[in-house]
Design an enzyme around this catalytic site. Sequence first.
Site: not given
Ligand code: NAI
Ligand SMILES: N[C@@H](CC=O)C(=O)O
Ligand code: NA
Length: 446
Positions: A21, A137, A213
């Site tokens: 979340g 994606e 990536k």
């Molecule tokens: N933030 C971005 O712009 C982008 C993120 N991503 C990918 O999407 C995924 C999520 O990214 P964000 O939302 O930015 O990360 P985030 O760190 O904001 O959210 C991750 C969430 O997962 C929860 N979490 C982690 N381990 C857990 C567990 N064992 N049990 C329950 N909850 C757990 C955390 O408490 C946190 O709420 C990552 O794999 C990231 O690389 C991909 C593209 C863009």
């Molecule tokens: N941390 C990454 C999130 C998207 O994949 C970025 O900065 O591009």
């Molecule tokens: Na994409």
Amino acid sequence: MTAPTNHVLAHKPLKVALLGGGNVGAQVARILLDDADSLAARTGARFELLGIAVRNLDAPRTAPLPRELLTTDAEALVKEADLVIELLGGLEPARSLIQTAIAHGASVVSGNKALLAADGATLYQQADAAGVQLSYEAAVAGAIPILRPIRDSLAGDQITRVLGIVNGTTNYILDQMDSTGADFATALAEAQRLGYAEADPTADVEGHDAAAKAAILASLSFHTRFALENVHCEGISSITAADIAAAKEAGLVIKLLAIAEKFPAKDGEEGGVSVRVHPTLLPREHPLAAVHGAFNAVFVEAEYAGELMFYGQGAGGTPTASAVLGDLVSAARRIVLGGPGRTETTTGEVAALGIEAVQTSYCIGLTVADQPGVLAQIAQLFAGQGVSIETIRQTIHRDSVDQEDYAELRIVTHRALESALAGTVEQIRQLPVTREITSVLRVEGI
Ligand SMILES: NC(=O)C1=CN([C@@H]2O[C@H](COP(=O)(O)OP(=O)(O)OC[C@H]3O[C@@H](n4cnc5c(N)ncnc54)[C@H](O)[C@@H]3O)[C@@H](O)[C@H]2O)C=CC1
Ligand SMILES: N[C@@H](CC=O)C(=O)O
Ligand code: NA
């Protein structure tokens, strides 16, 4: 307009488990709940959000999530679901939870490039063997559709090179340093505040996120498994303000590029694919130099298609949620596909607008008598129709026949309603001082 025929949702609701979340997960949940009806119409089945697995029930969120949906028992949630969205990040427990989902017959959508670069091939095989889908994606270049175009649209082509800015955080940092003179630490803190950075921003700054990536892009582009160890990786932590200033002075800009490039066998040398991430100087007029902030852009060069460019928001909760939901709808459509499936829908019932309702900018070319007060008269007609002028350029010419001076005007407007613009042009045409309206063109991108 014919009545839409596909409102009836014959398929039972599809149970969705959301893992995470955080920045992306909270936005996915918000859109799943807010847009439930339109997502159902496009899919052919409703999504029933079973729950959202989080680590801390009371952590602050970027979107308010219904408390009753939050759970700390991710495993139990996964076992109930038809579709699992993994947005936890990191290798474990994400890997085990995805494997549990696959073993229970659920299709999986993930944005986890670190995991996919490390174990994508195994997970993909496991999904394939179980007859479920694994889509990701969001893992490369956030909102930009890039993996599906490479995997599907270019399946009949031969890709020769992929070159791109695929990390929003480092592009944001370099861009801030270049354009505002911000120091590295301040720019990084801002990228973290805006939700672009990974939980551990070292992954961004040292190029590991871009390398993951690059490995995924190379694997799909060259139909070969490239592991992280195959990627040469240099980050931006050693780039200084002085480097940036020197580049600027030379008409260059520094960008962190991910490159996957095929080198054919030549002169007895074996050919192959180089996959690399490193800071790169680019001329400021290069298209990639114009990719600012956290935006990403990926160039694909293919033997038959030629050059293609994909551009958009590569990071951030809401843009990334778009890619996640696209994968979710696509996977759900295939579950519904017991029948012909729903890949095209006509449930939007959006009215088709006539050109008169368009709002854009315009460039009007005209010639008028070179007399005092003419510009004021014309400006008054624009104002009367509520059309605001951005620029007027005037050039004086001499008519070779009557030897009178006349003015050639080129007027660019701000965005205006087409009907208002057309009314203005008509009024100008009627002015005694107007010689000719030479052109009226619409302008985009100003
Ligand atoms: N933030 C971005 O712009 C982008 C993120 N991503 C990918 O999407 C995924 C999520 O990214 P964000 O939302 O930015 O990360 P985030 O760190 O904001 O959210 C991750 C969430 O997962 C929860 N979490 C982690 N381990 C857990 C567990 N064992 N049990 C329950 N909850 C757990 C955390 O408490 C946190 O709420 C990552 O794999 C990231 O690389 C991909 C593209 C863009
Ligand atoms: N941390 C990454 C999130 C998207 O994949 C970025 O900065 O591009
Ligand atoms: Na994409």
